[in-house]
Design a protein around this motif. Structure first.
Motif, PDB file in Angstrom:
ATOM      1  N   ALA A 138       7.520  10.117  -0.787  1.00  0.00           N
ATOM      2  CA  ALA A 138       8.402  10.765   0.194  1.00  0.00           C
ATOM      3  C   ALA A 138       7.896  10.608   1.630  1.00  0.00           C
ATOM      4  CB  ALA A 138       8.645  12.231  -0.120  1.00  0.00           C
ATOM      5  N   THR A 139       6.713  10.021   1.822  1.00  0.00           N
ATOM      6  CA  THR A 139       6.180   9.758   3.161  1.00  0.00           C
ATOM      7  C   THR A 139       6.031   8.261   3.383  1.00  0.00           C
ATOM      8  OG1 THR A 139       5.002  11.869   3.197  1.00  0.00           O
ATOM      9  CG2 THR A 139       4.259  10.188   4.738  1.00  0.00           C
ATOM     10  N   ASP A 140       5.327   7.590   2.484  1.00  0.00           N
ATOM     11  CA  ASP A 140       5.140   6.137   2.593  1.00  0.00           C
ATOM     12  C   ASP A 140       6.427   5.413   2.196  1.00  0.00           C
ATOM     13  OD1 ASP A 140       2.471   6.362   3.365  1.00  0.00           O
ATOM     14  OD2 ASP A 140       1.780   6.390   1.286  1.00  0.00           O
ATOM     15  N   VAL A 141       6.654   4.275   2.840  1.00  0.00           N
ATOM     16  CA  VAL A 141       7.840   3.462   2.546  1.00  0.00           C
ATOM     17  C   VAL A 141       7.456   2.369   1.553  1.00  0.00           C
ATOM     18  CG1 VAL A 141       9.600   1.936   3.514  1.00  0.00           C
ATOM     19  CG2 VAL A 141       8.817   3.932   4.810  1.00  0.00           C
ATOM     20  N   PRO A 142       8.143   2.280   0.416  1.00  0.00           N
ATOM     21  CA  PRO A 142       7.809   1.241  -0.556  1.00  0.00           C
ATOM     22  C   PRO A 142       8.188  -0.153  -0.067  1.00  0.00           C
ATOM     23  CG  PRO A 142       9.684   2.543  -1.316  1.00  0.00           C
ATOM     24  CD  PRO A 142       9.219   3.157  -0.037  1.00  0.00           C
ATOM     25  N   VAL A 143       7.476  -1.166  -0.561  1.00  0.00           N
ATOM     26  CA  VAL A 143       7.805  -2.561  -0.282  1.00  0.00           C
ATOM     27  C   VAL A 143       9.138  -2.889  -0.955  1.00  0.00           C
ATOM     28  CG1 VAL A 143       7.098  -4.960  -0.666  1.00  0.00           C
ATOM     29  CG2 VAL A 143       5.395  -3.245  -0.055  1.00  0.00           C
ATOM     30  N   PHE A 144       9.299  -2.435  -2.188  1.00  0.00           N
ATOM     31  CA  PHE A 144      10.573  -2.564  -2.886  1.00  0.00           C
ATOM     32  C   PHE A 144      10.639  -1.564  -4.029  1.00  0.00           C
ATOM     33  CE2 PHE A 144       7.931  -5.460  -5.319  1.00  0.00           C
ATOM     34  CZ  PHE A 144       8.389  -5.345  -6.619  1.00  0.00           C
ATOM     35  N   VAL A 145      11.842  -1.344  -4.530  1.00  0.00           N
ATOM     36  CA  VAL A 145      12.061  -0.394  -5.618  1.00  0.00           C
ATOM     37  C   VAL A 145      12.769  -1.092  -6.776  1.00  0.00           C
ATOM     38  CG1 VAL A 145      12.148   1.581  -4.054  1.00  0.00           C
ATOM     39  CG2 VAL A 145      14.256   0.436  -4.711  1.00  0.00           C
TER      40      VAL A 145
END
Length: 118
Positions: free
Chosen positions: A59-66
């Motif tokens: 919920a804080t870090d942005v994923p590279v992809f999902v």
């Protein structure tokens, strides 16, 4: 847990707990060669990959992809050359919704899978 397999690739195997299943698989520059995820439950789930040198903060870090996993579905990916984009390290988390800001926990054994990397 990680173990050496095949021609030097490593495999991270897991079964989801009643949490967001945050894990730092390994630090340092990594390539993702493949994954296999199965969601046997009646509820959708999402696996998120992070470029992190520390455990991801859901919920804080942005994923590279999902990788979305609809109910009772399976997702398999394999890339002979490896997917780049993990120069800090390879992190993972599993949530109930696709939004980068989601922190919904998955259920026990809602996601079963493995990740192949080097």
């Amino acid at each position: 847990a990680s173990a050496t397999v095949g021609s030097g690739t490593l495999s991270y195997n897991f079964r989801s707990a009643a949490s967001t299943n945050v894990a730092l698989i390994l630090t340092g520059s990594r390539r993702l060669y493949g994954y296999s995820f199965y969601n046997p439950s009646a509820t959708a789930a999402v696996v998120k990959f992070y470029n992190k040198a520390t455990a991801p903060v859901v919920a804080t870090d942005v994923p590279v992809f999902v990788v979305p996993l609809p109910a009772t579905s399976e997702r398999i990916y394999w890339n002979l050359f490896g997917k780049q984009g993990f120069n800090l390290g390879l992190g993972i988390a599993c949530t109930g919704l696709i939004a980068n800001t989601d922190a919904t926990s998955t259920a026990v054994d809602q996601i079963i899978g493995h990740v192949d990397y080097i």
